[in-house]
Design a protein around this motif. Structure first.
Motif, PDB file in Angstrom:
ATOM      1  N   LEU A  88       0.798  -1.177   0.035  1.00 30.54           N
ATOM      2  CA  LEU A  88      -0.134   0.063  -0.090  1.00 30.54           C
ATOM      3  C   LEU A  88       0.744   1.305  -0.087  1.00 30.54           C
ATOM      4  O   LEU A  88       1.942   1.530   0.722  1.00 30.54           O
ATOM      5  CB  LEU A  88      -0.967   0.142   1.180  1.00 30.54           C
ATOM      6  N   GLY A  89       0.356   2.196  -0.631  1.00 32.17           N
ATOM      7  CA  GLY A  89       0.993   3.556  -0.525  1.00 32.17           C
ATOM      8  C   GLY A  89       0.712   4.267   0.637  1.00 32.17           C
ATOM      9  O   GLY A  89      -0.083   3.950   1.462  1.00 32.17           O
ATOM     10  N   GLU A  90       1.321   5.340   0.785  1.00 28.52           N
ATOM     11  CA  GLU A  90       1.377   6.198   2.164  1.00 28.52           C
ATOM     12  C   GLU A  90      -0.122   6.598   2.339  1.00 28.52           C
ATOM     13  O   GLU A  90      -0.591   6.437   3.732  1.00 28.52           O
ATOM     14  CB  GLU A  90       2.250   7.321   2.085  1.00 28.52           C
ATOM     15  N   THR A  91      -0.784   7.004   1.628  1.00 26.91           N
ATOM     16  CA  THR A  91      -2.362   7.596   1.825  1.00 26.91           C
ATOM     17  C   THR A  91      -2.949   6.478   2.541  1.00 26.91           C
ATOM     18  O   THR A  91      -3.848   6.495   3.166  1.00 26.91           O
ATOM     19  CB  THR A  91      -2.852   8.269   0.622  1.00 26.91           C
ATOM     20  N   GLU A  92      -3.033   5.350   1.475  1.00 31.33           N
ATOM     21  CA  GLU A  92      -3.687   3.973   1.883  1.00 31.33           C
ATOM     22  C   GLU A  92      -3.391   3.337   3.226  1.00 31.33           C
ATOM     23  O   GLU A  92      -4.128   3.188   4.092  1.00 31.33           O
ATOM     24  CB  GLU A  92      -3.709   3.248   0.587  1.00 31.33           C
ATOM     25  N   ARG A  93      -2.187   3.361   3.283  1.00 27.66           N
ATOM     26  CA  ARG A  93      -1.492   2.892   4.586  1.00 27.66           C
ATOM     27  C   ARG A  93      -2.151   3.853   5.839  1.00 27.66           C
ATOM     28  O   ARG A  93      -2.490   3.295   6.921  1.00 27.66           O
ATOM     29  CB  ARG A  93      -0.068   2.946   4.798  1.00 27.66           C
ATOM     30  N   ALA A  94      -2.337   4.970   5.463  1.00 24.63           N
ATOM     31  CA  ALA A  94      -2.450   5.997   6.852  1.00 24.63           C
ATOM     32  C   ALA A  94      -4.158   5.662   6.655  1.00 24.63           C
ATOM     33  O   ALA A  94      -4.610   5.777   8.099  1.00 24.63           O
ATOM     34  CB  ALA A  94      -2.543   7.541   6.475  1.00 24.63           C
ATOM     35  N   ARG A  95      -4.873   5.483   5.928  1.00 20.99           N
ATOM     36  CA  ARG A  95      -6.373   5.286   6.072  1.00 20.99           C
ATOM     37  C   ARG A  95      -6.641   3.688   6.794  1.00 20.99           C
ATOM     38  O   ARG A  95      -7.263   3.768   7.860  1.00 20.99           O
ATOM     39  CB  ARG A  95      -6.988   5.046   4.775  1.00 20.99           C
ATOM     40  N   VAL A  96      -5.851   3.030   6.543  1.00 17.24           N
ATOM     41  CA  VAL A  96      -6.134   1.636   7.222  1.00 17.24           C
ATOM     42  C   VAL A  96      -5.621   1.708   8.402  1.00 17.24           C
ATOM     43  O   VAL A  96      -6.023   1.031   9.529  1.00 17.24           O
ATOM     44  CB  VAL A  96      -5.158   0.405   6.387  1.00 17.24           C
ATOM     45  N   ARG A  97      -4.394   2.424   8.706  1.00 13.37           N
ATOM     46  CA  ARG A  97      -3.703   2.367  10.007  1.00 13.37           C
ATOM     47  C   ARG A  97      -4.828   3.203  11.096  1.00 13.37           C
ATOM     48  O   ARG A  97      -5.120   2.664  12.180  1.00 13.37           O
ATOM     49  CB  ARG A  97      -2.632   3.556  10.092  1.00 13.37           C
ATOM     50  N   ASN A  98      -5.552   4.348  10.412  1.00 14.90           N
ATOM     51  CA  ASN A  98      -6.501   4.907  11.399  1.00 14.90           C
ATOM     52  C   ASN A  98      -7.711   3.991  11.795  1.00 14.90           C
ATOM     53  O   ASN A  98      -8.166   4.363  12.959  1.00 14.90           O
ATOM     54  CB  ASN A  98      -6.943   6.073  10.682  1.00 14.90           C
ATOM     55  N   GLN A  99      -7.936   3.088  10.899  1.00 14.87           N
ATOM     56  CA  GLN A  99      -9.112   2.261  10.881  1.00 14.87           C
ATOM     57  C   GLN A  99      -8.619   1.187  11.906  1.00 14.87           C
ATOM     58  O   GLN A  99      -9.514   0.557  12.743  1.00 14.87           O
ATOM     59  CB  GLN A  99      -9.682   1.753   9.500  1.00 14.87           C
ATOM     60  N   LYS A 100      -7.604   0.371  11.593  1.00 17.71           N
ATOM     61  CA  LYS A 100      -7.458  -0.867  12.145  1.00 17.71           C
ATOM     62  C   LYS A 100      -6.138  -0.910  13.274  1.00 17.71           C
ATOM     63  O   LYS A 100      -6.150  -1.931  14.134  1.00 17.71           O
ATOM     64  CB  LYS A 100      -7.029  -1.745  11.018  1.00 17.71           C
ATOM     65  N   VAL A 101      -5.557   0.012  13.534  1.00 20.17           N
ATOM     66  CA  VAL A 101      -4.382   0.139  14.708  1.00 20.17           C
ATOM     67  C   VAL A 101      -4.549   1.195  15.530  1.00 20.17           C
ATOM     68  O   VAL A 101      -4.716   2.269  15.241  1.00 20.17           O
ATOM     69  CB  VAL A 101      -3.064   0.056  13.748  1.00 20.17           C
ATOM     70  N   GLY A 102      -4.472   0.752  16.944  1.00 23.85           N
ATOM     71  CA  GLY A 102      -4.546   1.810  17.932  1.00 23.85           C
ATOM     72  C   GLY A 102      -2.896   1.621  18.775  1.00 23.85           C
ATOM     73  O   GLY A 102      -2.575   0.585  19.033  1.00 23.85           O
ATOM     74  N   LEU A 149      -6.236  -4.117  16.117  1.00 21.22           N
ATOM     75  CA  LEU A 149      -5.157  -4.671  16.720  1.00 21.22           C
ATOM     76  C   LEU A 149      -4.578  -3.314  17.796  1.00 21.22           C
ATOM     77  O   LEU A 149      -4.576  -2.223  17.328  1.00 21.22           O
ATOM     78  CB  LEU A 149      -4.106  -4.585  15.924  1.00 21.22           C
ATOM     79  N   LEU A 150      -4.139  -3.559  18.940  1.00 25.26           N
ATOM     80  CA  LEU A 150      -3.735  -2.699  19.911  1.00 25.26           C
ATOM     81  C   LEU A 150      -2.119  -2.894  19.907  1.00 25.26           C
ATOM     82  O   LEU A 150      -1.545  -3.877  20.448  1.00 25.26           O
ATOM     83  CB  LEU A 150      -4.253  -2.737  21.236  1.00 25.26           C
ATOM     84  N   LEU A 151      -1.301  -1.829  19.606  1.00 26.02           N
ATOM     85  CA  LEU A 151       0.032  -1.894  19.422  1.00 26.02           C
ATOM     86  C   LEU A 151       0.557  -1.034  20.545  1.00 26.02           C
ATOM     87  O   LEU A 151       0.654   0.107  20.382  1.00 26.02           O
ATOM     88  CB  LEU A 151       0.647  -1.517  17.966  1.00 26.02           C
ATOM     89  N   ALA A 152       1.267  -1.623  21.449  1.00 27.47           N
ATOM     90  CA  ALA A 152       1.880  -0.740  22.509  1.00 27.47           C
ATOM     91  C   ALA A 152       3.339  -0.901  22.626  1.00 27.47           C
ATOM     92  O   ALA A 152       4.149  -2.061  22.631  1.00 27.47           O
ATOM     93  CB  ALA A 152       1.529  -1.359  23.849  1.00 27.47           C
TER      94      ALA A 152
END
Length: 236
Positions: A87-101, A177-180
């Motif tokens: 994924l490119g940066e824009t799409e990574r940012a979208r998925v990151r915001n939705q799926k990773v805390g 996913l919760l990433l600490a």
């Protein structure tokens, strides 16, 4: 202790993370440095996993890839069943915001915003309506025991309270996913144990937690430990 291979990994419809032969190299002047040298593992929904390793082992590189802050040079990464490898940066940012805390050692709270407003920030990016943002943020502040601090600024909170706010913010979008990353590193021992108690509660409620740490006593809280050493992964 064994190096993870495909035979160690179960397949399941509840697999949150599936990584296959992940490699990451960096160009340092004229030399190429291999931070990850072929990492493969699965993490199932609801697992509490610690990833440990000394400085320079590759664990930070792995964390950045799992959190979609970086991309692998080769290999495959499936997050919640979605191939996010290329994924490119824009799409990574979208998925990151939705799926990773994310929960970081340094908290990263915005000092000019109230505690409640800090929690709402990810939902602003997600374009959630104001009333929905406020309701969700209020619920999570109650969940972490800080409902009475909603209108405080981060500078008015203790370290443990700041980390509780950071955990609540990480949960705001209901991530897969919760990433600490070293979540107790800036806290005293007693406060660190309280924060780990909160992670245990979240785990028992069904959260998938990955804990990045170099501290054995913190890693011991997890039900599974993976060690990164020289760019390779071992199960402890």
């Amino acid at each position: 202790m064994a190096v993870l291979t495909a035979s160690h990994m179960a397949t399941s419809t509840s697999t949150v993370i599936s990584v296959r032969d992940l490699k990451r190299s960096y160009q340092l002047g004229e030399q190429e440095f291999q931070a990850l040298r072929g990492v493969s593992f699965d993490i199932q929904q609801g697992e509490f996993t610690a990833i440990v390793g000394p400085s320079g082992s590759g664990k930070s590189t792995l964390m950045n890839i799992l959190g979609l802050l970086d991309s692998a040079s080769s290999g495959q990464y499936l997050l919640d069943g979605q191939d996010v490898t290329g994924l490119g940066e824009t799409e990574r940012a979208r998925v990151r915001n939705q799926k990773v805390g994310f929960v970081f050692q340094a908290f990263f709270l915005l000092p000019r915003l109230t505690v409640l407003e800090n929690l709402e920030v990810p939902l602003i990016y997600a374009k959630a309506p104001p009333a929905q943002r406020r309701k969700r943020a209020t619920e999570l502040l109650e969940r972490v025991g800080l409902a009475d601090k909603a209108q405080h600024r981060p500078t008015q909170l203790s370290g443990g309270q700041k980390q509780r706010v950071a955990i609540a913010r990480a949960l705001i979008t209901r991530p897969s996913l919760l990433l600490a990353d070293e979540p107790t590193g800036a806290l005293d021992t007693r406060t660190g144990e309280e924060i780990m108690g909160l992670f245990h509660e979240l785990h028992h409620e069904g959260a998938t937690v990955i804990l990045i740490t170099h501290e054995p006593d913190i890693a011991a809280h997890a039900s599974r430990t993976l060690r990164v050493r020289d760019g390779l992964l071992e199960e402890v």
